[in-house]
Design a protein around this motif. Structure first.
Motif, PDB file in Angstrom:
ATOM      1  N   UNK A 116       0.930  -1.213   0.077  1.00  0.00           N
ATOM      2  CA  UNK A 116       0.073   0.081  -0.138  1.00  0.00           C
ATOM      3  C   UNK A 116       0.914   1.069   0.068  1.00  0.00           C
ATOM      4  N   UNK A 117       0.914   1.932  -1.163  1.00  0.00           N
ATOM      5  CA  UNK A 117       1.903   2.892  -1.256  1.00  0.00           C
ATOM      6  C   UNK A 117       0.931   4.190  -1.149  1.00  0.00           C
ATOM      7  N   UNK A 118       0.972   5.271  -0.300  1.00  0.00           N
ATOM      8  CA  UNK A 118       0.283   6.576  -0.413  1.00  0.00           C
ATOM      9  C   UNK A 118       1.172   7.499  -1.183  1.00  0.00           C
ATOM     10  N   UNK A 119       0.861   7.657  -2.151  1.00  0.00           N
ATOM     11  CA  UNK A 119       1.808   8.647  -3.044  1.00  0.00           C
ATOM     12  C   UNK A 119       1.462  10.135  -2.288  1.00  0.00           C
ATOM     13  N   UNK A 120       0.463  10.618  -1.974  1.00  0.00           N
ATOM     14  CA  UNK A 120       0.511  11.916  -1.329  1.00  0.00           C
ATOM     15  C   UNK A 120       1.484  12.131  -0.333  1.00  0.00           C
ATOM     16  N   UNK A 121       1.779  11.167   0.491  1.00  0.00           N
ATOM     17  CA  UNK A 121       2.800  11.215   1.593  1.00  0.00           C
ATOM     18  C   UNK A 121       4.014  10.570   1.554  1.00  0.00           C
ATOM     19  N   UNK A 122       4.042   9.822   0.360  1.00  0.00           N
ATOM     20  CA  UNK A 122       5.161   8.947   0.105  1.00  0.00           C
ATOM     21  C   UNK A 122       5.765   7.893   1.121  1.00  0.00           C
ATOM     22  N   UNK A 123       4.597   7.182   1.428  1.00  0.00           N
ATOM     23  CA  UNK A 123       4.970   6.189   2.340  1.00  0.00           C
ATOM     24  C   UNK A 123       4.277   4.899   1.831  1.00  0.00           C
ATOM     25  N   UNK A 124       5.189   3.776   2.370  1.00  0.00           N
ATOM     26  CA  UNK A 124       4.721   2.154   2.011  1.00  0.00           C
ATOM     27  C   UNK A 124       4.357   1.412   3.087  1.00  0.00           C
ATOM     28  N   UNK A 125       3.427   0.688   3.184  1.00  0.00           N
ATOM     29  CA  UNK A 125       3.011  -0.284   3.960  1.00  0.00           C
ATOM     30  C   UNK A 125       3.015  -1.782   3.364  1.00  0.00           C
ATOM     31  N   UNK A 126       3.868  -2.576   3.895  1.00  0.00           N
ATOM     32  CA  UNK A 126       3.847  -4.013   3.141  1.00  0.00           C
ATOM     33  C   UNK A 126       3.050  -5.038   4.398  1.00  0.00           C
ATOM     34  N   UNK A 127       2.542  -5.889   3.607  1.00  0.00           N
ATOM     35  CA  UNK A 127       1.724  -6.919   4.498  1.00  0.00           C
ATOM     36  C   UNK A 127       2.510  -8.164   3.922  1.00  0.00           C
ATOM     37  N   UNK A 128       2.648  -9.297   4.704  1.00  0.00           N
ATOM     38  CA  UNK A 128       3.042 -10.412   4.191  1.00  0.00           C
ATOM     39  C   UNK A 128       1.656 -11.433   4.627  1.00  0.00           C
ATOM     40  N   UNK A 129       1.108 -11.910   3.358  1.00  0.00           N
ATOM     41  CA  UNK A 129      -0.282 -12.354   3.283  1.00  0.00           C
ATOM     42  C   UNK A 129       0.208 -14.031   3.689  1.00  0.00           C
ATOM     43  N   UNK A 130      -0.829 -14.416   4.581  1.00  0.00           N
ATOM     44  CA  UNK A 130      -0.667 -15.695   5.070  1.00  0.00           C
ATOM     45  C   UNK A 130      -1.950 -16.350   4.883  1.00  0.00           C
ATOM     46  N   UNK A 131      -2.146 -17.614   4.998  1.00  0.00           N
ATOM     47  CA  UNK A 131      -3.573 -18.296   4.790  1.00  0.00           C
ATOM     48  C   UNK A 131      -4.691 -17.655   5.619  1.00  0.00           C
ATOM     49  N   UNK A 132      -4.584 -17.458   6.633  1.00  0.00           N
ATOM     50  CA  UNK A 132      -5.858 -16.998   7.815  1.00  0.00           C
ATOM     51  C   UNK A 132      -5.429 -15.218   8.184  1.00  0.00           C
ATOM     52  N   UNK A 133      -4.510 -14.809   8.188  1.00  0.00           N
ATOM     53  CA  UNK A 133      -4.109 -13.602   8.613  1.00  0.00           C
ATOM     54  C   UNK A 133      -3.002 -13.042   7.595  1.00  0.00           C
ATOM     55  N   UNK A 134      -2.942 -11.756   8.046  1.00  0.00           N
ATOM     56  CA  UNK A 134      -1.697 -10.857   7.207  1.00  0.00           C
ATOM     57  C   UNK A 134      -0.921 -10.652   8.396  1.00  0.00           C
ATOM     58  N   UNK A 135       0.456 -10.571   7.992  1.00  0.00           N
ATOM     59  CA  UNK A 135       1.298  -9.955   8.975  1.00  0.00           C
ATOM     60  C   UNK A 135       1.892  -8.537   8.576  1.00  0.00           C
ATOM     61  N   UNK A 136       1.922  -7.789   9.537  1.00  0.00           N
ATOM     62  CA  UNK A 136       2.542  -6.228   9.100  1.00  0.00           C
ATOM     63  C   UNK A 136       3.956  -6.434   9.290  1.00  0.00           C
ATOM     64  N   UNK A 137       4.499  -6.370   7.742  1.00  0.00           N
ATOM     65  CA  UNK A 137       5.799  -6.761   7.758  1.00  0.00           C
ATOM     66  C   UNK A 137       6.809  -5.307   7.805  1.00  0.00           C
ATOM     67  N   UNK A 138       6.431  -4.457   7.195  1.00  0.00           N
ATOM     68  CA  UNK A 138       7.116  -3.269   7.410  1.00  0.00           C
ATOM     69  C   UNK A 138       6.647  -1.804   6.997  1.00  0.00           C
ATOM     70  N   UNK A 139       7.170  -0.702   7.022  1.00  0.00           N
ATOM     71  CA  UNK A 139       6.607   0.266   6.494  1.00  0.00           C
ATOM     72  C   UNK A 139       7.701   1.200   6.457  1.00  0.00           C
ATOM     73  N   UNK A 140       7.684   2.171   5.553  1.00  0.00           N
ATOM     74  CA  UNK A 140       8.902   3.152   5.376  1.00  0.00           C
ATOM     75  C   UNK A 140       8.646   4.435   4.466  1.00  0.00           C
ATOM     76  N   UNK A 141       9.147   5.584   4.721  1.00  0.00           N
ATOM     77  CA  UNK A 141       8.971   6.860   3.753  1.00  0.00           C
ATOM     78  C   UNK A 141       9.743   6.293   2.577  1.00  0.00           C
ATOM     79  N   UNK A 142       9.046   6.549   1.535  1.00  0.00           N
ATOM     80  CA  UNK A 142       9.542   6.418  -0.044  1.00  0.00           C
ATOM     81  C   UNK A 142      10.176   7.716  -0.370  1.00  0.00           C
ATOM     82  N   UNK A 143      11.750   7.669   0.064  1.00  0.00           N
ATOM     83  CA  UNK A 143      12.527   9.052  -0.454  1.00  0.00           C
ATOM     84  C   UNK A 143      13.171   9.180  -1.755  1.00  0.00           C
ATOM     85  N   UNK A 144      13.586   8.078  -2.173  1.00  0.00           N
ATOM     86  CA  UNK A 144      14.520   7.967  -3.551  1.00  0.00           C
ATOM     87  C   UNK A 144      13.581   7.911  -4.696  1.00  0.00           C
TER      88      UNK A 144
END
Length: 164
Positions: A116-144
């Motif tokens: 999930x990349x919000x271009x308004x604020x240049x921030x990315x959230x990454x979820x790791x998809x599992x069978x019965x849930x998602x794991x919040x993997x990481x998130x960071x500002x997209x600066x480059x």
């Protein structure tokens, strides 16, 4: 940045440069906005990585406030600290209300990830998809600019492949 709804960044200067006090305040903000809330993706609960725990704080917390190639060599990143409340905002508000959010899936090895990349604020959230849930993997500002170009290319490729 052009978003009226994004939470304010939390700066170390607000704590007179006291790093320990700042880190504790950042963790409290993370707990309030993410750990103590419930989030879902396509009906699956989003959970955090508990391990490796460090100083009584979860693995996901440490991952989103630091940067580096390997878990053992990650270093604190104040830009990540400042935005510790943004992942919860993106998962609760932006995913349904922002016209500048790009959402797609990719593969990293055998793992299926949701980005999930919000271009308004240049921030990315990454979820790791599992069978019965998602794991919040990481998130960071997209600066480059090269990272933005890579993400946009990946998103465009995903959309082109999945809309045919």
């Amino acid at each position: 940045m052009n978003c009226d709804y994004i939470p304010q960044i939390i700066e170390i200067d607000d704590y007179d440069g006291n790093y320990e006090e700042y880190e504790n305040a950042i963790y409290a903000a993370y707990q309030e906005t993410f750990e103590n809330q419930s989030f879902y993706w396509d009906g699956k609960p989003i959970q955090q990585k508990k391990h490796p725990m460090l100083k009584g704080k979860s693995g996901t917390f440490w991952h989103i406030i630091s940067s580096g190639e390997s878990e053992e060599s990650r270093l604190p990143d104040l830009r990540r600290y400042e935005r510790v409340t943004w992942p919860a905002h993106i998962l609760s508000y932006c995913k349904n209300n922002c016209d500048k959010i790009l959402v797609w899936k990719n593969k990293r090895g055998s793992k299926s990830r949701i980005l999930l990349w919000c271009q308004n604020i240049d921030y990315l959230v990454v979820l790791d998809e599992r069978k019965d849930f998602c794991l919040f993997w990481t998130a960071y500002p997209v600066t480059y600019s090269h990272t933005k170009a890579k993400l946009l290319k990946e998103y465009t490729s995903y959309i082109n492949t999945n809309t045919k």
